[in-house]
Design a protein around this motif. Sequence first.
Motif, PDB file in Angstrom:
ATOM      1  N   SER A  49       0.829  -1.204   0.000  1.00  0.00           N
ATOM      2  CA  SER A  49       0.000   0.000   0.000  1.00  0.00           C
ATOM      3  C   SER A  49       0.863   1.253   0.000  1.00  0.00           C
ATOM      4  CB  SER A  49      -0.910   0.009   1.234  1.00  0.00           C
ATOM      5  OG  SER A  49      -1.602   1.236   1.347  1.00  0.00           O
ATOM      6  N   HIS A  50       0.314   2.308  -0.617  1.00  0.00           N
ATOM      7  CA  HIS A  50       0.920   3.625  -0.477  1.00  0.00           C
ATOM      8  C   HIS A  50       0.718   4.116   0.955  1.00  0.00           C
ATOM      9  CE1 HIS A  50       0.307   3.805  -4.970  1.00  0.00           C
ATOM     10  NE2 HIS A  50       1.530   4.310  -4.875  1.00  0.00           N
ATOM     11  N   VAL A  51       1.536   5.085   1.345  1.00  0.00           N
ATOM     12  CA  VAL A  51       1.362   5.734   2.653  1.00  0.00           C
ATOM     13  C   VAL A  51       1.157   7.224   2.442  1.00  0.00           C
ATOM     14  CG1 VAL A  51       2.617   4.045   4.027  1.00  0.00           C
ATOM     15  CG2 VAL A  51       3.877   5.881   2.900  1.00  0.00           C
ATOM     16  N   LYS A  52       0.317   7.814   3.291  1.00  0.00           N
ATOM     17  CA  LYS A  52       0.024   9.245   3.185  1.00  0.00           C
ATOM     18  C   LYS A  52       0.809  10.069   4.191  1.00  0.00           C
ATOM     19  CE  LYS A  52      -4.661   9.425   1.276  1.00  0.00           C
ATOM     20  NZ  LYS A  52      -6.059   9.866   1.538  1.00  0.00           N
ATOM     21  N   GLY A  53       0.962   9.501   5.377  1.00  0.00           N
ATOM     22  CA  GLY A  53       1.616  10.270   6.440  1.00  0.00           C
ATOM     23  C   GLY A  53       2.344   9.362   7.399  1.00  0.00           C
ATOM     24  N   ASN A  54       2.030   9.514   8.685  1.00  0.00           N
ATOM     25  CA  ASN A  54       2.771   8.755   9.699  1.00  0.00           C
ATOM     26  C   ASN A  54       2.047   7.481  10.126  1.00  0.00           C
ATOM     27  OD1 ASN A  54       0.636   9.820  11.102  1.00  0.00           O
ATOM     28  ND2 ASN A  54       1.863  10.628  12.808  1.00  0.00           N
ATOM     29  N   GLU A  55       1.203   6.925   9.241  1.00  0.00           N
ATOM     30  CA  GLU A  55       0.464   5.713   9.613  1.00  0.00           C
ATOM     31  C   GLU A  55       1.372   4.508   9.853  1.00  0.00           C
ATOM     32  OE1 GLU A  55      -0.338   6.286   5.076  1.00  0.00           O
ATOM     33  OE2 GLU A  55      -0.118   7.529   6.852  1.00  0.00           O
ATOM     34  N   LEU A  56       2.601   4.561   9.381  1.00  0.00           N
ATOM     35  CA  LEU A  56       3.512   3.448   9.619  1.00  0.00           C
ATOM     36  C   LEU A  56       3.902   3.338  11.091  1.00  0.00           C
ATOM     37  CD1 LEU A  56       5.926   3.510   6.544  1.00  0.00           C
ATOM     38  CD2 LEU A  56       3.956   2.041   6.951  1.00  0.00           C
ATOM     39  N   HIS A  96       2.145  13.323  -0.580  1.00  0.00           N
ATOM     40  CA  HIS A  96       2.310  11.979  -0.015  1.00  0.00           C
ATOM     41  C   HIS A  96       3.676  11.394  -0.352  1.00  0.00           C
ATOM     42  CE1 HIS A  96      -1.848  12.737   0.425  1.00  0.00           C
ATOM     43  NE2 HIS A  96      -2.230  12.327  -0.770  1.00  0.00           N
ATOM     44  N   GLY A  97       4.715  12.194  -0.112  1.00  0.00           N
ATOM     45  CA  GLY A  97       6.077  11.737  -0.381  1.00  0.00           C
ATOM     46  C   GLY A  97       6.770  11.224   0.867  1.00  0.00           C
ATOM     47  N   GLU A 120       8.839  10.953  14.441  1.00  0.00           N
ATOM     48  CA  GLU A 120       7.961  10.014  15.132  1.00  0.00           C
ATOM     49  C   GLU A 120       8.178   8.592  14.614  1.00  0.00           C
ATOM     50  OE1 GLU A 120       3.218   9.572  16.329  1.00  0.00           O
ATOM     51  OE2 GLU A 120       3.848  11.066  14.836  1.00  0.00           O
ATOM     52  N   LEU A 121       8.359   8.464  13.299  1.00  0.00           N
ATOM     53  CA  LEU A 121       8.601   7.141  12.730  1.00  0.00           C
ATOM     54  C   LEU A 121       9.954   6.588  13.176  1.00  0.00           C
ATOM     55  CD1 LEU A 121       7.761   4.903  10.592  1.00  0.00           C
ATOM     56  CD2 LEU A 121       9.334   6.101   9.069  1.00  0.00           C
ATOM     57  N   VAL A 162       8.203  19.253   7.913  1.00  0.00           N
ATOM     58  CA  VAL A 162       8.759  17.898   7.981  1.00  0.00           C
ATOM     59  C   VAL A 162       9.877  17.862   9.028  1.00  0.00           C
ATOM     60  CG1 VAL A 162       8.197  17.473   5.575  1.00  0.00           C
ATOM     61  CG2 VAL A 162      10.484  18.258   6.179  1.00  0.00           C
ATOM     62  N   THR A 163      10.138  16.679   9.548  1.00  0.00           N
ATOM     63  CA  THR A 163      11.124  16.530  10.620  1.00  0.00           C
ATOM     64  C   THR A 163      12.101  15.398  10.316  1.00  0.00           C
ATOM     65  OG1 THR A 163       9.616  15.062  11.814  1.00  0.00           O
ATOM     66  CG2 THR A 163       9.528  17.407  12.380  1.00  0.00           C
TER      67      THR A 163
END
Length: 403
Positions: free
Chosen positions: A188-195, A282-283, A291-292, A376-377
Amino acid sequence: MRTTTTSNRNDSSGNKKISRPLQILTIVVLTLMWMCLCIVIIVKITIQQHITSSQELLNVVHDDIKQRFIIREKDSRAQKAEKILSLLLEEHDSSLEQEKETTNSSRRKQNNQHHHCLTLDVEMKHLVQESDQIYIAMPTKAAGSSLRIFVNSKCMKYRAQDYTFHAGWRAKRSFLQDVYETPKVIASHVKGNELVSLIQQMTRNSLLIYIHREETDRVISAVRHIVDTRLCSDEQVWKRTPLVDGKDNDSFVIRNGTRCIITDDTLFNQVVTHKRRLEIGHGAPEALTCELYDAIKENSPKMVFMNYTQSDHLMELIASKYCPNEKPFHANTNNVKNGITSMVNLTRSGELVELKDWLEKKRNVLEWALDLKQGVTCQGHTKKMEDILFSCSDGIVDKEFLM
């Protein structure tokens, strides 16, 4: 008469008696004068000799002093030359030591980097084979559509919706209710910090593969994809999906044979400014956050980063375990097949240039002009990961580079 003669004789005799002392005195005086003259001459000669000797001595002393000065000057020059030589040798030794340290540091860095690199045919294959569950995540324009269709539809035979990791409870519940045996691989693609949530809840024997593409290259590819596929494609599915609400996509372009022409004004106002809604957004910066990285350090998941150029090899590894008859799949190549060339009409000059050339000229200011990385961080961690990833021969690095 006799008296007179006698008297004269007496006078004559008296004179003779007086002259002798004078003579003697005269002789004495003359002798003394001669002696004085001799003494003066002797003294003068002596003084002259002393003067000559002194002059010679002075000359000798002068020559000696001069010789000593020359020797000292030579010694001083020699000391200076020796000191300069010593400094040069020290500088050379320091330079050699610094060069050696730099070389060693570079070697240590390369060794450390290569230590985190994984081989495709051995280590990555082993990870895939031993993992009970595999998650494949990627930003847009990083081989995501190809991997998602290959994994979900062709290999797992399961129609998982896109942005599965971002989906809410109802979408996730389908994995528990819709099928008895859940798919062993989910892409799946990711949009943000859902990982972050995924990493926190992965089981010990699950593997997360993050497909990475350098952001500037990804953004350029995204703009080309929007123009090529959404505006210039002949497929009706995109014509029925307007780029801007209320307007047909054909209103933004001029079709001239195999050329599809769009003005730079339209390109900016109707394509680029919709960066958050289309593939431009969504890069990686939205997914690879502090956070990731903190979640990776705290949870230590089984995770690797893979260069998107290795997507075909990943499909082959997945196929070898789950669907050996399937071949790598490539999506979003319509315009290449149809031979359509996207062109940009420069408003100020009226010149026509190819879209790929227009984007290349904007490469180094595109993200800044679009403000794509606002907020971005931890880009430093991402750059460190990229340095290692792009140096790995097989384009795979494990998450241990963070530890």
